[in-house]
Scaffold this active site. Structure first.
Site, short mmCIF file in Angstrom:
data_model
loop_
_atom_site.label_atom_id
_atom_site.label_comp_id
_atom_site.label_asym_id
_atom_site.label_seq_id
_atom_site.Cartn_x
_atom_site.Cartn_y
_atom_site.Cartn_z
N SER A 1 3.93 -4.19 7.25
CA SER A 1 5.38 -3.72 6.37
C SER A 1 5.94 -2.95 7.75
O SER A 1 6.52 -4.07 8.87
CB SER A 1 5.27 -2.52 5.72
OG SER A 1 6.87 -2.87 5.07
N ASP B 1 9.76 -11.06 -2.53
CA ASP B 1 9.61 -9.92 -1.67
C ASP B 1 10.95 -8.71 -1.65
O ASP B 1 11.45 -9.53 -0.59
CB ASP B 1 8.99 -9.53 0.22
CG ASP B 1 8.09 -8.39 0.07
OD1 ASP B 1 8.99 -6.65 0.12
OD2 ASP B 1 7.35 -8.03 1.15
N HIS C 1 5.81 -7.69 -2.29
CA HIS C 1 5.81 -6.99 -1.00
C HIS C 1 4.20 -6.85 -0.90
O HIS C 1 3.55 -6.35 0.31
CB HIS C 1 6.74 -5.72 -0.96
CG HIS C 1 6.85 -4.91 -0.06
ND1 HIS C 1 6.63 -5.24 1.66
CD2 HIS C 1 5.85 -4.04 0.79
CE1 HIS C 1 6.52 -4.80 2.81
NE2 HIS C 1 5.98 -3.59 2.14
#
Length: 702
Positions: free
Chosen positions: A556, A643, A675
């Site tokens: 991320s 996501d 995600h």
């Protein structure tokens, strides 16, 4: 890597112009998620990745079996008392998802969790929700809300079956096990009952996926749901909850740098919320309700004039009072105060000191506050935090503890006696012995003189002191999120093969307090990247590893870190794993119509309206800074089609650009996940086995 995926269809480039600068983007066409050619591109990349890693199939299966073989598949969590029931979840061998259950308490004074066998259901067990049943027929399953009414008769629950984090809210009658007709589509996680159980309060999101509205739903009611709170400012998200005392419903409103709390007396669930402290730019605070010496007080953890936060209490009926405001825990430069939990007889204060999360207990007596006492531990690295404490009147503090070598552990602390009772330690099968492993803390002096902590763990008999070893270096460094020492079953497959695991606690995280975070965001963001590079150089200089034996990983916002260091110091790494990586950061933060972008301006800056921020981000955004003539390390990028936080298009564009300059890069896209990646524990183990096999291949340990 000599081969390439199937040829990409030529598309017209997109030209972006901002603040007098022009950037030609050859791969913006990959943003068209519904375009068959985009899907074909992702599937071709998947096929290419599978072909390039086919030689690792046996190793992947071996690692999967190692993970599976170390996990007690039929297991259950420690029961948590709430109301007249003990709640817990259990897992069954062969089942992907948890089963949520409860048994009745013995009596009002029963605060000792019952001993329940994981292999057989206890007398009186009621299954509230079986995730395996609810997931049947779906490729993806995620539970977003799970809340039981105060009287124990109703369950509010919500599911997402695509990975896009939009949940359908439902209500189940727990006396019959049958769902009521109540169904609400497209909710956000975090629905809660009011104290009466008559209403469910739940959040929804706007077009950019920002939780912006709280609704009131009457259980079994025929009317429309009622909007009770809306936040129009795109920088702020909202959530709803109930105080542990059940005296107030709470709406929390927050941006990255400012917060605000609204309360509603639970005796009046259809009434109007009132603000505790009106928002002021840059002031953050959280609120708990407590009864101190017979008076209703609000405990406020805030940073108004206290960079590392302090704890004050104010009268519940006049929270802005300055004459009746008391400091309970004062600000300290060396301690980051994080939260407070209030109970009838004590407070639990969570804080961070010396880059480790800790907790303290503060007794409440008839005259007010007692002395704050920190709970002590004897390992050099650990993580401790309160959890599983829903009852206001409970005489104990439930907390979790773990380290790199100690599996996840649950204790109950008797506040009156100080006795600590071990309730459960994660079972690690296969003969795991923590004495076989060692953990340590080191400090690196960064280029600007800042001391950066590193945490390390390795298997004693697999690493020779004084000789370089394969090393897996992990980093994050954003949002004041800390990467704390924690146990991982999957990591043992690396450690047992002689790989050292290390965490670089770089600026932008929260390990060293609020200033640590401030020094790694907006116009100081590059400190995050240079800290990580300095840590890597230190590990090489100290002889712990070599560039040929060093693999970095981040996910991320940590994937942004990976993309940045690949451009800054590619020669330091043999490989890089970038999970759901935020690598097209400038494009995303420039577009206020993309999910969550405006909220992110407080973290990264606003390049749309500020030329200085634009130039600064342009200088580090990984996609814009892929360079010709650079010998990049091997790179594995992993993403998910659905996501909503870091869109799949970011790693898709980045890997395409990297391949244009000859980088040895692979892209793996989960076509039905969000995600957090795939759902289901076995699928997640297989996904991690894929990544670890690739990592070991890069390190020459395959």
């Amino acid at each position: 890597m000599a081969s390439s995926p199937a040829p990409r269809a030529p598309r017209k480039p997109v030209t972006r112009r901002h603040h007098g600068h022009e950037f030609v983007d050859d791969y913006e066409w990959l943003r068209a998620k519904e375009d068959p050619e985009v899907i074909a591109h992702l599937e071709a990349e998947n096929a290419h990745t599978e072909a390039e890693t086919a030689h690792l199939a046996a190793l992947r299966e071996t690692i999967f079996e190692e993970i599976k073989g170390r996990v007690q598949e039929t297991d259950l969590g420690v029961p948590v008392r709430e109301g007249e029931w003990w709640y817990y979840s259990r897992t069954a061998e062969g089942a992907q998802y948890g089963i949520h259950c409860r048994v009745p308490v013995a009596d009002a004074d029963d605060w000792t969790p019952p001993t329940i066998s994981p292999d057989s259901a206890p007398a009186g067990e009621q299954v509230l929700l079986d995730g395996n049943v609810e997931a049947d027929g779906h490729d993806f399953f995620s539970l977003g809300s799970f809340d039981v009414s105060a009287d124990g008769s109703l369950l509010a629950w919500a599911i997402d079956t695509t990975g896009d984090e939009r949940y359908e809210l439902r209500v189940r009658d727990l006396t019959t096990g049958v769902d009521l007709p109540d169904r609400v589509a497209d909710t956000a996680p975090g629905a809660v009952f009011d104290a009466t159980g008559r209403f469910v309060f739940y959040p929804t999101v706007d077009e950019s996926w920002r939780p912006d509205t709280i609704w009131r739903h009457e259980v079994g009611g025929a009317g429309d749901d009622v909007t009770v709170f809306t936040e129009p400012d795109d920088r702020y998200w909202i959530g709803v909850g109930l105080t542990r005392s059940r005296q107030y419903l709470v709406v929390d409103v927050g941006s990255k740098i400012t917060s605000e709390t609204w309360l509603l007396d639970s005796a009046d669930p259809t009434g109007e919320f009132r603000v505790v402290w009106p928002r002021r730019e840059g002031v953050e605070y959280d609120v708990e309700h407590a009864v101190v010496a017979g008076s209703d007080r609000l405990l406020v953890v805030h940073n108004d004039g206290a960079e590392n936060f302090e704890l004050v209490d104010v009268p519940a009926d006049d929270p802005t009072s300055t004459s009746d405001r008391r400091v309970v825990v004062a600000h300290r430069d060396d301690v980051r105060l994080e939260s407070v939990d209030a109970f009838a007889g004590h407070l639990v204060v969570e804080h961070r000191r010396e880059a480790l999360p800790r907790l303290s207990v503060l007794p409440l007596g008839p005259d007010g506050y007692g002395d704050l006492v920190e709970v002590e531990f004897d390992e050099p690295l650990f993580a401790a935090g309160a959890g599983g404490n829903p009852e206001f009147a409970q005489p104990t503090v439930r907390f979790g503890y773990a380290s790199f070598v100690t599996p996840s552990t649950v204790y109950d602390l008797d506040v009156r006696t100080g006795e600590r009772r071990l309730l459960k330690r994660q079972v690690v099968l296969g003969g795991y012995d923590p004495a076989d492993y060692e953990q340590a803390r080191e400090w690196v002096t960064a280029a600007d003189g800042t001391r950066v902590p590193i945490s390390l763990v390795w298997r004693r008999d697999a690493v020779t002191p004084g000789e370089p070893a394969p090393l897996h270096l992990y980093g994050y460094g954003s949002y004041e999120h800390s990467i704390d020492p924690g146990f991982s079953v999957a990591r043992l497959s690396l450690l047992d093969r002689g790989v050292v695991f290390a965490v670089a606690h770089v600026r932008g995280g929260g390990e060293m307090g609020r200033a640590w975070y401030e020094q790694g965001k907006t116009l100081t963001k590059t400190n995050t990247f240079t800290d990580f590079v300095d840590v890597a150089r230190h590990l090489v200089a100290e002889g712990r590893t070599t560039p040929e034996q060093l693999v970095a990983e981040g996910g991320s916002a940590g994937g942004l870190l990976m993309g940045a260091v690949a451009n800054i110091a590619p020669e330091l790494f043999a490989g890089i794993v970038a999970a759901v990586p935020f690598v097209d950061a400038l494009t995303s933060i420039l577009d206020p119509d993309l999910p969550l972008t405006v909220i992110e301006w407080d973290e990264w800056g606003d390049p749309l309206h500020d030329a200085e921020v634009y130039e600064y981000m342009r200088g580090y955004s990984p996609y814009e800074n892929v360079r010709e003539g650079v010998r990049y390390p091997r790179i594995l990028a992993v993403t998910s089609l659905n996501d909503t936080r870091v869109l799949y298009v970011e790693p898709a564009k980045w890997t395409a650009r990297l391949r244009d300059v000859g980088a040895p890069v692979l892209l793996k896209t989960e076509m039905s996940a969000g995600h957090g990646g795939v759902s289901g524990r076995y699928e997640s183990w297989r996904e991690r086995a894929f990544e670890l096999a690739w990592l070991l291949d890069v390190l020459g340990r395959a």
